[in-house]
Write a protein that holds these residues in place. Structure first.
Motif, mmCIF file in Angstrom:
data_model
loop_
_atom_site.group_PDB
_atom_site.id
_atom_site.type_symbol
_atom_site.label_atom_id
_atom_site.label_comp_id
_atom_site.label_asym_id
_atom_site.label_seq_id
_atom_site.Cartn_x
_atom_site.Cartn_y
_atom_site.Cartn_z
ATOM 1 N N SER A 759 0.828 -1.216 0.000
ATOM 2 C CA SER A 759 0.000 0.000 0.000
ATOM 3 C C SER A 759 0.855 1.257 0.000
ATOM 4 C CB SER A 759 -0.929 0.000 1.221
ATOM 5 O OG SER A 759 -0.174 -0.096 2.419
ATOM 6 N N ASP A 760 2.113 1.114 0.403
ATOM 7 C CA ASP A 760 3.023 2.262 0.457
ATOM 8 C C ASP A 760 3.803 2.326 -0.853
ATOM 9 O OD1 ASP A 760 5.268 3.946 0.833
ATOM 10 O OD2 ASP A 760 5.164 3.651 2.997
ATOM 11 N N LYS A 792 -1.552 6.176 -2.817
ATOM 12 C CA LYS A 792 -1.890 4.762 -2.661
ATOM 13 C C LYS A 792 -1.852 4.112 -4.044
ATOM 14 C CE LYS A 792 -5.445 1.563 -0.994
ATOM 15 N NZ LYS A 792 -4.452 0.724 -0.314
#
Length: 815
Positions: A759-760, A792
Motif C-alpha cells: 500500500s506504500d 496509494k
C-alpha cells in the motif's frame, strides 16, 4: 498457366530438366512417338482450362440443372474430357521416350491417368443425367466433375514441379522466402578502383566467380555445356565458346559476355536466356573485372586462396602463471593482452557478477535474498562455490541450455513437418542429455548414429515432399552436421563447387551419401548429372566409410570417426560455441566458419584439447570459463554488430549483450506474472523425470511453443539451424514491448498483484527495484515513482511502473 511452365521447359530446350543431359531424337524410340509425346505440354492446357471453367459454370446451375449454361457446360465437358484422354496418352509417350523417372513423375502420371479415367466416366454420367435427370444422377455427375477438375489441376502442378522444382510455388511464401535465397552481392566496387594488389585480385575474381556460379553454371559448367562455353574454370572462361572468345581483357565494350548480359529481357541474345537477369551491380562487377584486364591469378584455379584451419588437435604449452591469473584461460588472455598492449580491469562487483552468472548458467535472475547471502559470504572462493551450486541445479540448468541446443539442432515443439511425420522432435533425449551432462563425444555420437529418440537431427525436415536436390533430407543432414558439429558451411557445395571455400560438389554428395539408404545421384544446380556419389567422410584422414554397408553401419562408422580425439576441429567448434554463449563473441567468428582466424589460436587449441582430456565435460568447460578473471571483468560495449566481425577486432572481455527472449519472458514472469498459459507449454520435463519439478510458479519460456512474442524478441523458427541470435534491438521488438498483448496481460496481472501486496508507494518501489535490478532505487527514481503511483498505488499505475522498469537497459542487458 502451371502447365505452360512445363511446356516452356520441355519444348524449348535441348537440355531436359529431369534427365539433366542433352537428348537427341536419334537416341531413343520411334521419332513419331517422340513427336506426339512432346505435344503433351501443349495439349494439356485444354483439359485443365476447359474442365475448370465447366466446374465453375456448374456452380451456377445448382438450383436449376436445365440452366441456360447447360449447353455450354456440355461442350466444355466433352471437349475437356476428350483432350484429357489424349493428353494422358501423349504424356505417357513423353515419359517413356525421354526416360524420365522419379517420385514426382509417378504422382504426375497417376493423377493424370486417374483424371483421364474420370473424364471418360464423366462423359457417361453427363449423358445419363441429361437423359434421366434424377437427383442422384445429377449429384453423381457433379461430384465426378469437381473431382476431375481438382485432379487434373493437381496433376498439372506436379507436371510443373518436374521442371521447376517442388518448391516453385511455395518458395515465394513469406515463411519460405529466406531459406534458400542466394547471398546478395555486397561488393564495394570502389575498393577495386585503384591499382590491384595480389590480394585484391584474388578478392575481385572470387566475387566474379560468385556471380558466374549463381547465374551461369546451370548452362555453362562441367555438368552442362551449351554453345561449347564453360565458365567454371579459368582455361575455359578465356577459351570462349562456339563463336569464339567472350572476353577481351581490358575492353568490356568489345567483350561478348558484357554485351549479352546487358541486353533487355526479350532480346534473342540475352543471357541468361531464362530466369532472372543479372543485377546492375553484378554487371558492373564483371565490367570492372574486364576493365582491369580480367585478372585470374593462378592461385585461384590451382591452389586454395582460403584460410583452412588445421584438423589435428594441438596443445601449446601454457604461459607461466602470474599472481591472480592462475586460471589457464587468464594466462592465455594475459599473453594476448601483452601482445596488444591491453590492460586488465578490476573484477565486477558482487551484484553484477551474480546477475551475470545466474543468467548465463540457469537463465534466471537471482533473488534479493540470494544476493544478500552472497554478499555476506566471506569465503574468498565464494564465486567458484556459487558457480558450482548453479551448475548443480540440474533442471534449471537444463531448461536454460535447452534453448541453446534447440536453436542449434533445430528442435522445436511445433512447426513444419510435425503433423505429417516428416520431422521428429528430440526434446526428451535432449533434455535428459543436458540435465545429466552427457559427455559431448557421446552426445554427438547419439546424434550421428541415433536411436529412436535422437534421430530428428539427421532426419531433417521433409517439408515439401521430394524437395530440390540441395535440400533433400540426406543433404540437410550433411549440411547440418557440417555446420553444427564442425563449423563448416556446405550449403554452396551442395549445389555446385563452392566459391567461398575449397569444398567441391562431389565432396558434399560423398558426405551426404553416408546418410542415404541408397546411392545418391549428383545434381549440379538442381540438374542431375548422371554421376553416382561416392561415400566419404569430409576428411579422409579420419577414416574410410564402407560404401557397401547399410545406412545404419555407415552412421556407426561416421559417429566413431568424427568424435575421435584426432578430429580437433570438432572440439574447437563446440568450445568456440560455448565461449560465445558466455562471452558474447566467439574466438572465431562467425562460429559456423571455423576456418576463419581466431583472435587467439593458442587459447582455442589449448581449450579444445583440455576439453577432450577431461572427459568432454560441458559443465566443466562452463565452470572453467565463468571462474576466469576475464569472464568476471567489466563488460565491453561494441558500437555495432559489424565491429564484432571486423578483421581488426581486439578481444578485451565479455561483450555486453541483450538478454534472450526466453530470459526476458522468465524474468517478467517471476516479477510480474507468467506470459504463457498451460496450453502453450509443449514440454513438461517432470513427466519425463519426476524430480524435474522446480520451485518456480511459472513455465520456463524454453518449454513453450513459439509465438509472436518470442519471435519478435528473437527466437528463430528452428526450421533451419540457428547458432547465433542478434543482440541488437529492432523496431519489431519495440512494437511488441510497447503494444504486445502477452506482455500487456502480464503487466495487468502484475499491477494487481503488487498493488494488493504493497500500500506504500515507497515500499513497493524499493521491493520492485530489489527484485528486478538487485539494487535500491536512487532518490530521483523514488521521486518519479512516487509521482507516478500517488499516495496509494492502484493497479494501472503499478502496471506502468513495471513496464518502465522492464524497458530499462539495466534490466534488458547483461552487464
Amino acid at each position: 498457366m502451371i502447365s505452360s511452365l512445363l511446356h516452356d521447359q520441355v519444348t524449348l530446350f535441348p537440355f531436359h530438366p529431369v534427365l539433366g543431359m542433352g537428348f537427341s531424337l536419334l537416341e531413343s524410340g520411334f521419332w513419331l512417338s517422340q513427336l506426339f509425346g512432346r505435344l503433351h505440354p501443349m495439349l494439356v492446357h485444354f483439359p485443365i482450362a476447359l474442365l475448370l471453367v465447366a466446374a465453375v459454370m456448374e456452380l451456377f446451375t445448382l438450383r436449376n440443372f436445365r440452366h441456360s449454361f447447360r449447353s455450354g457446360i456440355r461442350f466444355l465437358v466433352v471437349l475437356g474430357a476428350i483432350s484429357a484422354v489424349f493428353s494422358a496418352g501423349m504424356g505417357w509417350l513423353l515419359a517413356e521416350n525421354e526416360g524420365i523417372t522419379g517420385s514426382t513423375l509417378d504422382l504426375h502420371r497417376i493423377l493424370g491417368l486417374a483424371s483421364a479415367g474420370l473424364s471418360v466416366f464423366l462423359l457417361v454420367l453427363l449423358r445419363k443425367s441429361e437423359l434421366n435427370p434424377s437427383t442422384s444422377s445429377i449429384k453423381t455427375y457433379r461430384l465426378i466433375l469437381f473431382l476431375t477438375s481438382i485432379g487434373i489441376g493437381v496433376a498439372g502442378h506436379f507436371g510443373a514441379s518436374l521442371t521447376h522444382g517442388e518448391d516453385y510455388l511455395t518458395e515465394v511464401l513469406p515463411q519460405n522466402s529466406d531459406q534458400e535465397a542466394p547471398p546478395s552481392l555486397t561488393v564495394d566496387l570502389a575498393s577495386f578502383a585503384s591499382e590491384l594488389s595480389p590480394e585484391k585480385e584474388i578478392q575481385l575474381v572470387t566475387n566474379v566467380r560468385s556471380v558466374l556460379a549463381h547465374n551461369c553454371y546451370k548452362c555453362h559448367s562441367g555438368a552442362k555445356i551449351e554453345g561449347e562455353l564453360r565458365l567454371d574454370e579459368k582455361e575455359f572462361v578465356f577459351a570462349g565458346g562456339e563463336n569464339g572468345p567472350i572476353i577481351v581483357p581490358g575492353n568490356p565494350g568489345q567483350s561478348e559476355l558484357i554485351r549479352r548480359i546487358s541486353l533487355s529481357k526479350n532480346h534473342k541474345d540475352v543471357m541468361p536466356e531464362k530466369g532472372k537477369l543479372l543485377s546492375k551491380e553484378e554487371i558492373q562487377l564483371l565490367t570492372l573485372w574486364i576493365e582491369k584486364g580480367a585478372p585470374w591469378p593462378d592461385g585461384v584455379a590451382q591452389q586454395s586462396v582460403y584460410r583452412v584451419a588445421a584438423l589435428a588437435p594441438r596443445k601449446p604449452d601454457l604461459p607461466p602463471a602470474d599472481p591472480g591469473l592462475e586460471n589457464p584461460i587468464d594466462r592465455w588472455v594475459d599473453q594476448y593482452f601483452q601482445q596488444h598492449q591491453l590492460k586488465w580491469s578490476k573484477p565486477v562487483d558482487d551484484r553484477t557478477f551474480l546477475r551475470r552468472v545466474y543468467l548465463d548458467i540457469i537463465g534466471l535472475l537471482p533473488s534479493p535474498e540470494e544476493l544478500a547471502a552472497f554478499q555476506e559470504d566471506t569465503n574468498p572462493q565464494k564465486r567458484e562455490i556459487w558457480i558450482q551450486k548453479l551448475l548443480d541445479r540440474k533442471d534449471d540448468f537444463a531448461q536454460h541450455w535447452l534453448t541453446f541446443w534447440n536453436d542449434a539442432l533445430r528442435n522445436d515443439y511445433t512447426g513444419t513437418g510435425y503433423i505429417t511425420r516428416g520431422r521428429f522432435a528430440i526434446t526428451d533425449w535432449l533434455y535428459t542429455s543436458i540435465r545429466d551432462n552427457k559427455p559431448y563425444d557421446q552426445f554427438a555420437k547419439e546424434l550421428l548414429n541415433p536411436n529412436e529418440k535422437s534421430k530428428g537431427f539427421i532426419e531433417g525436415i521433409r517439408w515439401r515432399g521430394t524437395v530440390n536436390a540441395s535440400q533433400r533430407t540426406e543433404m540437410q543432414a550433411a549440411q547440418n552436421v557440417g555446420q553444427v558439429l564442425l563449423g563448416l558451411n556446405l550449403k554452396c557445395a551442395s549445389c555446385h563447387d563452392s566459391f567461398i571455400s575449397d569444398w567441391k560438389l562431389e565432396q558434399a554428395y560423398a558426405f551426404a551419401n553416408i546418410f542415404a539408404d541408397s546411392t545418391l545421384e549428383v545434381s549440379r544446380c538442381e540438374q542431375p548429372t548422371g554421376k553416382l556419389a561416392q561415400t566419404k567422410i569430409l576428411w579422409e584422414e579420419l577414416g574410410a566409410i564402407d560404401s557397401l554397408a547399410t545406412k545404419a553401419e555407415k552412421l556407426r562408422q561416421l559417429a566413431d570417426q568424427l568424435v575421435q580425439p584426432a578430429n580437433g576441429r570438432m572440439y574447437r567448434t563446440v568450445v568456440n560455441r560455448i565461449w560465445k554463449q558466455l562471452m558474447g563473441r566467439g574466438m572465431v567468428e562467425p562460429v559456423d566458419e571455423m576456418d576463419n582466424a581466431p583472435w587467439s589460436q593458442d587459447l582455442l587449441d589449448w581449450l579444445a584439447v583440455d576439453f577432450v582430456e577431461n572427459g568432454y565435460d560441458l559443465k566443466r568447460l562452463i565452470y572453467q570459463i565463468t571462474t576466469s578473471k576475464i569472464y568476471q571483468s567489466p563488460s565491453v560495449t561494441v558500437p555495432s554488430a559489424e565491429k564484432l566481425l571486423a578483421e581488426d577486432f581486439k578481444f578485451q572481455g565479455v561483450i555486453r549483450r541483450r538478454i534472450t527472449a526466453e530470459q526476458f519472458a522468465d524474468a517478467v514472469a517471476e516479477i510480474s506474472a507468467p506470459l504463457f498459459d498451460s496450453v502453450e507449454v509443449k514440454f513438461r520435463p517432470y513427466q519425463l523425470i519426476p524430480e524435474a519439478k522446480t520451485n518456480l510458479s511459472f513455465a520456463r519460456a524454453s518449454l513453450v511453443a513459439n509465438n509472436e512474442f518470442l519471435k519478435a524478441l528473437g527466437r528463430p523458427n528452428r526450421e533451419i539451424v540457428s547458432t547465433s541470435r542478434d543482440s541488437q534491438a529492432s523496431l519489431l521488438q519495440a512494437l511488441e514491448l510497447s503494444n504486445g498483448e502477452k506482455l500487456n496481460k502480464a503487466l495487468v496481472k502484475g499491477g494487481e498483484k503488487w498493488a494488493s501486496t504493497f500500500s506504500d508507494p515507497m515500499v513497493l518501489t524499493e521491493n520492485l527495484y530489489a527484485k528486478a535490478l538487485l539494487r535500491k532505487p536512487s532518490p530521483k527514481e523514488l521521486e518519479v515513482a512516487k509521482k507516478a503511483l500517488g499516495p496509494k498505488p492502484n493497479p494501472a499505475a503499478v502496471q506502468d511502473l513495471l513496464w518502465a522498469v522492464f524497458l530499462l537497459p539495466e534490466f534488458q542487458l547483461i552487464y
